[in-house]
Write a protein that holds these residues in place. Structure first.
Motif, PDB file in Angstrom:
ATOM      1  N   CYS A  93      -2.862   9.561  -2.507  1.00  0.00           N
ATOM      2  CA  CYS A  93      -1.535   9.268  -1.927  1.00  0.00           C
ATOM      3  C   CYS A  93      -0.389   9.756  -2.800  1.00  0.00           C
ATOM      4  N   GLU A  94      -0.622   9.846  -4.097  1.00  0.00           N
ATOM      5  CA  GLU A  94       0.412  10.253  -5.067  1.00  0.00           C
ATOM      6  C   GLU A  94       1.649   9.372  -5.053  1.00  0.00           C
ATOM      7  N   GLN A  95       1.491   8.124  -4.583  1.00  0.00           N
ATOM      8  CA  GLN A  95       2.639   7.213  -4.643  1.00  0.00           C
ATOM      9  C   GLN A  95       2.238   5.810  -5.074  1.00  0.00           C
ATOM     10  N   GLY A  96       1.070   5.662  -5.682  1.00  0.00           N
ATOM     11  CA  GLY A  96       0.694   4.356  -6.219  1.00  0.00           C
ATOM     12  C   GLY A  96       0.232   3.359  -5.182  1.00  0.00           C
ATOM     13  N   GLU A  97      -0.057   3.833  -3.977  1.00  0.00           N
ATOM     14  CA  GLU A  97      -0.458   2.912  -2.912  1.00  0.00           C
ATOM     15  C   GLU A  97      -1.972   2.726  -2.846  1.00  0.00           C
TER      16      GLU A  97
ATOM     17  N   GLY B 117      -4.675   3.625  -5.183  1.00  0.00           N
ATOM     18  CA  GLY B 117      -5.485   3.221  -6.327  1.00  0.00           C
ATOM     19  C   GLY B 117      -6.644   4.147  -6.653  1.00  0.00           C
TER      20      GLY B 117
ATOM     21  N   CYS C  79      -1.906   3.485 -12.213  1.00  0.00           N
ATOM     22  CA  CYS C  79      -2.156   4.626 -11.344  1.00  0.00           C
ATOM     23  C   CYS C  79      -1.775   5.873 -12.140  1.00  0.00           C
TER      24      CYS C  79
ATOM     25  N   CYS D 180      -1.407   8.775 -11.230  1.00  0.00           N
ATOM     26  CA  CYS D 180      -0.475   9.658 -10.507  1.00  0.00           C
ATOM     27  C   CYS D 180       0.976   9.281 -10.785  1.00  0.00           C
ATOM     28  N   LEU D 181       1.205   8.051 -11.270  1.00  0.00           N
ATOM     29  CA  LEU D 181       2.576   7.603 -11.532  1.00  0.00           C
ATOM     30  C   LEU D 181       2.939   7.666 -13.018  1.00  0.00           C
TER      31      LEU D 181
ATOM     32  N   ASN E 289      -6.334  -1.132  -4.544  1.00  0.00           N
ATOM     33  CA  ASN E 289      -7.356  -0.101  -4.304  1.00  0.00           C
ATOM     34  C   ASN E 289      -7.757  -0.114  -2.837  1.00  0.00           C
TER      35      ASN E 289
END
Lengths: 266, 152
Positions: free
Chosen positions: B38-42, B44, B56, B58-59, B130
């Motif tokens: 997702c690249e937005q921390g949604e 996991g 995460c 990605c963040l 997650n």
């Protein structure tokens, strides 16, 4: 892109004085989403999450880089309850109270507590320190009074913070949710009550008429509690968006404010 | 140039722009266990442990991971055996497509490290970040609850 990793507050203040256009990065839970999905490419980033002075939490002062995780296990009841509703464990161990203030989203989960507690925001630049009441700091949706050469250093809570305090948030699930409405109620032993709501206005909102009414009630009757809910619902300023309608937000605000009031009554 | 410890090994990487730690792990350090979704921390699926905290990846701006200690799913198993969390997920049918599994394994390892005997509610709260599209979570939660029950 250049990333600066200042080791202490002085270095960070020097860096932002040298380049007030620089982007400040704390936990990354807001900024990195913009980088990943919206193509944000700041020319210079000042990363502050490890600066010791900003990680301090001493009594009434909570440093800007204190994470939601630390708030969640900390001693301030409503702030801990609010922090626990932020995102997921992953988000809570990265996101910070200073980030909540820097972003100044109307849905920032710690903001109703800060508004109800009459918190002050401590800002510092190379030329000095400013301390602003929360409602002078947050000026609109995602807008605040931080000057480009300033850093948010932290939050200062009032000397007397009543122990009777509670926070709740309405959303579609318990985790990973942005508030449809959120509320914090703080009640002093003498009955003085403060109530603040998030996600139902351009900034956190204090329901002053509801506060005045319920503060005069030493043992609020059923009728007084219903009137409190009615006044809160009347004072919020919600909009309809993809998360909810203004009507539902207004209704839910009254309902959770009353429930929280009942939790903080003796 | 950043220097970091990944699964106990000193590594260097060269993020040139706004890359995330996830990108650096996968594309520079040869560790594709953490997944990119997702690249937005949604979701996991990129979960790692950084300086003891579940995050995460990605963040995390890679440049801001300089000097940290990172543990990825590749560092969970020992050389000769998979980890107890991985074993429990296999036994309970907690793996279907497997995409979320690395993030689940890391989150569960972190949970058991901080709380050896979690309740089912605590397991569910620990995994709240997650997302799993296949299992409906039941078999994952049962796997971890069984592991918790084995803890003396």
């Amino acid at each position: 892109m250049e990333t600066l990793l200042p080791r202490d507050l002085d270095e960070a203040l020097a860096a932002i004085a040298a380049d007030p256009e620089a982007t400040v990065l704390a936990g990354g839970t807001d900024l990195m989403v913009q980088v990943n999905l919206q193509g944000l490419r700041p020319a210079r980033v000042i990363a502050i999450r490890r600066i010791p002075e900003l990680r301090e939490w001493v009594g009434r002062f909570i440093g800007a880089a204190v994470t939601h995780r630390r708030l969640e296990i900390g001693p301030i009841k409503a702030l801990a309850e609010a922090a626990r509703t932020v995102g997921s464990p992953q988000i809570r161990s990265a996101g910070t109270i200073g980030g909540n203030l820097g972003t100044s989203s109307p849905a920032g989960d710690t903001l109703p507590f800060l508004a109800a507690a009459d918190a002050e925001i401590v800002l510092r630049s190379r030329t000095g320190e400013r301390v602003l009441p929360w409602d002078q700091f947050i000026t609109g949706p995602k807008r605040n009074a931080r000057r480009p050469d300033e850093l948010i250093v932290g939050v200062r809570l009032p000397e007397h913070l009543p122990a009777r305090q509670a926070f709740a948030k309405v959303g579609v699930r318990n985790a990973m949710v942005i508030a449809i409405t959120s509320c914090c109620v703080i009640r002093d032993e003498d009955g003085t009550t403060r109530v603040a709501l998030g996600s139902v206005g351009p900034t956190p909102i204090r329901a002053r008429q509801a506060e005045e009414m319920i503060s005069a009630e030493t043992r609020p009757s059923e009728a007084a509690r219903a009137e409190f809910a009615r006044l809160v619902a009347a004072e919020v300023r919600p909009i309809t968006d993809h998360r909810s309608t203004a009507e539902y937000r207004r209704h839910a605000s009254g309902v959770i404010a009353r429930r929280l009031l009942e939790r903080v009554l003796p | 140039m950043i220097r970091l410890s990944v699964n106990g090994v000193a590594r260097t990487a060269d993020p040139t722009g706004a890359e995330s730690l996830l990108t650096v792990l996968r594309e520079q350090l040869g560790l594709p266990g953490a997944k990119n979704a997702c690249e937005q921390g949604e979701c996991g699926s990129c979960t790692v442990i950084m300086d003891g905290e579940l995050v995460c990846s990605c963040l995390v701006l890679a440049a801001d991971a300089d000097g940290t200690e990172v543990r990825t799913v590749e560092g969970v198993a020992s050389a000769d055996a998979i980890d107890a969390v991985q074993e429990a997920l296999l036994d309970a049918g907690g793996v279907q497509c497997g995409f979320c599994t690395p993030g689940i394994v890391v989150a569960a390892r972190h949970l058991f490290a901080t709380k050896p005997d979690p309740t089912e509610d605590e397991i569910r709260e620990a995994l709240a970040g997650n997302i799993c599209r296949c299992t409906g979570y039941g078999s994952i939660v049962r796997a971890l609850a069984a592991l918790a029950a084995e803890t003396p």
